[in-house]
Design an enzyme around this catalytic site. Structure first.
Site, short mmCIF file in Angstrom:
data_model
loop_
_atom_site.label_atom_id
_atom_site.label_comp_id
_atom_site.label_asym_id
_atom_site.label_seq_id
_atom_site.Cartn_x
_atom_site.Cartn_y
_atom_site.Cartn_z
N ALA A 75 0.85 -1.20 0.00
CA ALA A 75 0.00 0.00 0.00
C ALA A 75 0.88 1.25 0.00
CB ALA A 75 -0.93 0.02 1.21
N ASP A 76 0.33 2.30 -0.58
CA ASP A 76 1.03 3.59 -0.58
C ASP A 76 0.00 4.71 -0.56
OD1 ASP A 76 3.93 4.73 -0.99
OD2 ASP A 76 2.58 5.99 -2.17
N THR A 77 0.28 5.75 0.22
CA THR A 77 -0.66 6.87 0.37
C THR A 77 0.03 8.18 0.03
OG1 THR A 77 -1.83 5.71 2.15
CG2 THR A 77 -2.18 8.08 2.01
N GLY A 112 -3.13 3.64 -2.77
CA GLY A 112 -3.10 2.51 -3.69
C GLY A 112 -2.89 1.24 -2.90
#
Length: 197
Positions: A75-77, A112
């Site tokens: 995950a990436d923010t 994501g």
């Protein structure tokens, strides 16, 4: 769920959210450099989330781990204001500058999530998506912003704030979309995807 789950993230907030929905999982973090080529926020987080998951999967395989009946979640923010990506603050002055720029207006948070699902034969299925949440922030005083920065909490967060911390309680006026997406993991969407596997 019979598969082993590996979270490819060092984020304590992501660990907390996964644990709260009752999933058992291991954490494995890749130290490989993350470089993206996309230009749109939604595509950037999808690309980075997939990169994190793929990096961890390849690290495990390099260690001789067979990825069968295994799910790897990356995950990436990112926080976006006026099409500018606001990363983690470099120092306290930068944190103040970011927080000041967010107040009295709206910005977007994109997360994501990439799911690598390996079956019995070690064959991989990739699920990759992004979620957007719009956040409206109240006007805040310099004293309020400085007090929050003094806690040290904003220093490891994109956009220099955590919606689950007191700055979120006093500073966030309204949210359109997933609250947990702002914390770094759109858990409702992720849970729905995992249920299908």
């Amino acid at each position: 769920m019979n598969q082993k789950i590996i979270l490819a993230s060092a984020s304590p907030r992501r660990r907390e959210l996964l644990a709260q929905i009752g999933l058992e999982f291991e954490v494995k973090v890749s130290n490989k450099e993350e470089v993206y080529t996309s230009t749109k926020p939604q595509k950037i987080v999808e690309e980075l989330a997939l990169m994190k998951a793929e990096n961890v999967a390849s690290d495990l395989q390099a260690e001789g781990v067979e990825l069968k009946n295994t799910i790897v979640i990356g995950a990436d923010t990112i926080v976006v204001r006026d099409e500018e990506i606001l990363g983690k603050p470099k120092n306290e002055d930068h944190a103040y500058e970011i927080l000041l720029s967010l107040q009295g207006r709206a910005h977007e948070v994109y997360t994501g999530v990439a799911i690598l699902s390996y079956n019995n034969a070690g064959e991989k299925e990739i699920i990759n998506h992004a979620v957007e949440t719009k956040v409206h922030v109240h006007e805040m005083s310099e004293e309020e912003i400085r007090a929050y920065i003094a806690t040290g909490d904003p220093m490891d967060k994109a956009g220099a704030y955590g919606v689950q911390e007191w700055i979120g309680y006093i500073g966030v006026k309204s949210i359109s979309g997933s609250f947990y997406n702002i914390m770094g993991l759109p858990i409702q969407k992720l849970y729905g995807e995992l249920k299908k596997l």
